[in-house]
Structure formats: C-alpha cells, structure tokens
Scaffold this active site. Structure first.
Site, PDB file in Angstrom:
ATOM      1  N   LYS A   1       0.848  -1.204   0.000  1.00  7.36           N
ATOM      2  CA  LYS A   1       0.000   0.000   0.000  1.00  7.36           C
ATOM      3  C   LYS A   1       0.883   1.253   0.000  1.00  7.36           C
ATOM      4  O   LYS A   1       2.095   1.153   0.239  1.00  7.36           O
ATOM      5  CB  LYS A   1      -0.900  -0.017   1.238  1.00  7.36           C
ATOM      6  CG  LYS A   1      -0.116   0.072   2.540  1.00  7.36           C
ATOM      7  CD  LYS A   1      -0.970  -0.249   3.751  1.00  7.36           C
ATOM      8  CE  LYS A   1      -0.144  -0.106   5.013  1.00  7.36           C
ATOM      9  NZ  LYS A   1      -0.715  -0.846   6.139  1.00  7.36           N
TER      10      LYS A   1
ATOM     11  N   TYR B   1      14.166  31.928   6.214  1.00  9.45           N
ATOM     12  CA  TYR B   1      12.995  32.670   6.689  1.00  9.45           C
ATOM     13  C   TYR B   1      13.036  32.866   8.199  1.00  9.45           C
ATOM     14  O   TYR B   1      13.278  31.926   8.953  1.00  9.45           O
ATOM     15  CB  TYR B   1      11.717  31.890   6.352  1.00  9.45           C
ATOM     16  CG  TYR B   1      11.371  31.857   4.883  1.00  9.45           C
ATOM     17  CD1 TYR B   1      11.133  33.035   4.179  1.00  9.45           C
ATOM     18  CD2 TYR B   1      11.260  30.644   4.209  1.00  9.45           C
ATOM     19  CE1 TYR B   1      10.790  32.999   2.825  1.00  9.45           C
ATOM     20  CE2 TYR B   1      10.918  30.603   2.867  1.00  9.45           C
ATOM     21  CZ  TYR B   1      10.687  31.785   2.173  1.00  9.45           C
ATOM     22  OH  TYR B   1      10.350  31.744   0.851  1.00  9.45           O
TER      23      TYR B   1
HETATM   24  C1  LIG Z   1      -0.043  -1.723   6.893  1.00 10.12           C
HETATM   25  C2  LIG Z   1      -0.626  -2.989   7.302  1.00 10.12           C
HETATM   26  C3  LIG Z   1       0.182  -4.115   7.546  1.00 10.12           C
HETATM   27  C4  LIG Z   1       1.683  -4.069   7.548  1.00 10.12           C
HETATM   28  O1  LIG Z   1       2.145  -3.395   8.702  1.00 10.12           O
HETATM   29  P1  LIG Z   1       3.720  -3.221   8.969  1.00 10.12           P
HETATM   30  O2  LIG Z   1       3.798  -2.729  10.361  1.00 10.12           O
HETATM   31  O3  LIG Z   1       4.177  -2.187   7.988  1.00 10.12           O
HETATM   32  O4  LIG Z   1       4.344  -4.539   8.744  1.00 10.12           O
HETATM   33  C5  LIG Z   1      -0.472  -5.315   7.813  1.00 10.12           C
HETATM   34  N1  LIG Z   1      -1.807  -5.382   7.856  1.00 10.12           N
HETATM   35  C6  LIG Z   1      -2.611  -4.323   7.636  1.00 10.12           C
HETATM   36  C7  LIG Z   1      -4.077  -4.481   7.694  1.00 10.12           C
HETATM   37  C8  LIG Z   1      -2.049  -3.088   7.384  1.00 10.12           C
HETATM   38  O5  LIG Z   1      -2.828  -2.032   7.191  1.00 10.12           O
END
Ligand SMILES: *Cc1c(COP(=O)(O)O)cnc(C)c1O
Length: 370
Positions: free
Chosen positions: A37, A263
């Site tokens: 993702k 700034y």
């Molecule tokens: C993002 C996510 C993961 C992975 O989490 P990490 O801590 O990056 O390994 C697993 N399951 C779900 C539902 C997530 O949203």
C-alpha cells in the site's frame, strides 16, 4: 525531453529481496503477503511487487480497490488483497481483476454476491475482525451473523479471517497476547476450519510474536528494511534499508558571524560560516520540522540544517567539512563513506515513525531502481 530533478530516491531491489528472504525464513511453511500500500511505502508499488514476485512472493496487499486494480494492470499475477473496503458500484472489479476482498459489513457481502451471480463465479471473502485495534472489523457479537450471511448468499464463501495488531511493535505488549487470544475466539465463533486462512501478524507480529503467525503473515515496513519499533542502527538486525535519497549542492557561500539564515532568521551564525544550499525542502518530503535540527551527509560527514527548511530549498552548515563545492552529492537518507542516516533517525527528529518519512520522501521524488 523533460529535465530531471536534482533529487533522487534510489530503491535497492536487491535489498528488498534480501529482506523478503529474511522474513520468509521467519515465517516458513505458511503464506506470506507483501504489503505494498501507499505505493509500497514510497518505494514504488509496481516495480517492488514485480521484483518480489520474481523472488517468489505470490500475495500482495493494498488499502484501496483502486490500488489493487492498478497493481493487476501493472502485471502482477499473484493474489492481491484489498484491505479497506470499496464503493458499492465498484464491486464487480473484484471479479474482473481477480482481487480478494476483505470485508467487515453485510452490505459489501450482498454487493459481491450479486456480482458473483451475474458472472456465475464464486467469490472467496476474508472477513476482518476487530481484536483490539478499534479500526475496521466486526465485533465478536456480530461474527455469527456475518458468517450466516456468507453461507446464505449465493456464490460467496469464507476464505479467510483477518485482524490487525495495535501494538505488536512492542515486544513486551500484553495487548498483543490479548489480541491473539481474542483472535482465537473469533476463529471458533466463525467455525473456522483448515480451508480458512487466518492472518493477523504485521511486521511486529512476524518478528516478535511467532505464535501470531497462523496461516499467513502480512509484512510491510520490514520488507523495506525497517523495524517497526524504530530500533537504532547499533542494534539493527538483518534487515537492509531499501530506500536512499540524495541530492546535489546548488551553491556554497561564506557568511560573517551575526548573519541570519533562511525565513525568520532563526539561525544566526556565531562565527564565519560556510553554508551549502540544497534543492530539498518540505515539498520533497524533507519536513519543516527538520529546521535547525536535521542533518545530511556531504563528503562523508554530517552537515547540520541551519535555519528553516523552505518549500524547495534548505541550507546546511559545511564550515567543518573541507572543500564542499556546488555539484557535490548530499545524502538525506542512506550511506556516504562511513556515515549513514536512516528514516528512523529523521523520524525521531520530526516526531513520527519511519513509515511516514518513507512515504513522504518516496512518493514525492523521482525514483530510480537499482
Ligand atoms: C499496513 C498494514 C500491515 C503491515 O504493517 P507493517 O507494520 O508495515 O508490517 C499489515 N496489515 C494491515 C491491515 C495493514 O494495514
């Protein structure tokens, strides 16, 4: 031809494969899902997924259905899970693109069933249960009803039960063991059997709670080379950071003691100072919270940020680094000589976690894959 940016995010696909194989060792004998993702946490979803697929990974997870379809169109043949639900009008995309739905309400089940009937195809759904995160997922009380609905509706079957840990990055968390116990109750209530894949472990669960692995683990941050607890580099284990971020010095100038920088002149030179101007600012994911506290590497040494980080530029102090010139490489994340800067180091200064730094930097800069 469009000229390229000064700034470059470099994604090391061999480090990604290395991390994948390391995590595979920790989870051998069960399924492994690569969380890609947020454009693979800033590393580029399609290129990273292809590289993982070449390495043997056959399951991928994204948040929205839109990302899942883009991943399929990008040539990924493995299973793709869409984790956070969908617009009713889009339900047919699960069948058209062969995406696995994670579902937490009855309406979604109805929509998927309708599409299954229309195409005369069965849809395997994973139900999301809430074991303590208080995010998406059904409660224990709602579970039987959801399972009944799946049984009742044509062309649907229960393929998996999923949940998510709130605190698995903390090895001592009793919350995680509580969630595991609760997850077992859900499985019993759902009448889970061998053909149902149960999964709850994120990177923290995978690395620190082997009893949470069940049928599949879902790793994100660890694939990209970071530990979910932001462990410092002195105790870093076998994971290798995949992303580095570099830029070039644009201009070098010498200022007198008493001169203000950037700034608001929040930095006033106490001595004659050499300042290097870099084409990196908060627009590039180099947070304004790094004003007067960030560091970059130039000629293998640390150069501190002076004054406020601007939108496209920032200034660093190179007084103690000999011979810095325009065109010199500056490393924001990564190694140079003996020194290195990690997303964890930056995250600690900004008051966030490596995840956010990687997304901010990776998703706003040109990437190259090596
Ligand atoms: C993002 C996510 C993961 C992975 O989490 P990490 O801590 O990056 O390994 C697993 N399951 C779900 C539902 C997530 O949203």
């Amino acid at each position: 031809m469009v000229p390229s940016s000064f700034n470059r995010v470099s994604v090391d696909l061999s480090a990604l494969k290395h991390n994948y194989l390391h995590l595979r060792q920790k989870s051998s004998g069960i399924d492994f899902l690569a969380m890609v993702k947020a454009d693979a946490y800033g590393h580029g979803m399609i290129r990273c997924s292809r590289s993982l697929e070449e390495g043997g990974c056959d399951k991928f997870g994204v948040a929205e259905l839109r990302e899942a379809v883009l991943l399929r169109q990008g040539g990924i043949v493995g299973q793709i899970f869409s984790m956070i639900g969908f617009e009713p009008a889009d339900a047919d995309a699960f069948l058209e693109y062969d995406i696995i739905p994670v579902v937490y309400d009855k309406q979604s089940l109805h929509n998927l069933s309708k599409c299954g009937v229309k195409r005369d195809r069965d849809v395997g759904v994973h139900i999301k249960v809430d074991t303590g995160m208080c995010r998406l997922g059904v409660s224990l009380d709602e579970t039987e009803e959801i399972i009944e609905e799946i049984k009742k509706l044509p062309h649907l079957y229960l393929a998996g039960i999923a949940s998510h840990f709130p605190s698995a990055d903390d090895r001592a968390s009793s919350s995680t063991t509580d969630c595991i116990a609760k997850f077992v109750q859900f499985q019993e209530k759902a009448g889970s059997n061998k053909s149902v894949v149960c999964h709850i472990a994120n990177s923290g669960g995978t690395l620190y709670f082997p009893q949470s692995h069940y049928g599949m683990v879902r790793c994100g941050i660890s694939l990209y080379g970071y530990y979910p607890d932001g462990r410092g580099k002195e105790e870093r284990g076998d994971l290798k950071p995949v992303m580095s971020f570099t830029t070039r010095v644009l201009q070098v100038k010498e200022i007198e003691a008493g001169t203000g920088v950037s700034y608001g002149s929040t930095f006033i030179a106490k001595r004659r100072t050499r300042i290097a101007v870099l084409p990196v600012g908060y627009e590039d994911g180099f947070s304004r919270h790094l004003s007067n506290c960030g560091e970059v590497l130039i000629r293998g040494r640390r150069a501190p940020v002076r004054g406020r980080v601007c939108m496209n530029l920032c200034m660093v102090d190179v007084t103690d680094i000999g011979g810095v010139e325009p065109g010199d490489q500056a490393v924001i994340i990564g190694k140079q000589g003996e020194e290195s800067i990690t997303a964890d180091e930056i995250a600690a200064k900004v008051g966030t976690i490596s995840y956010e730094i990687l997304c901010m930097i990776g998703n706003t800069n040109e990437r190259e894959f090596v």
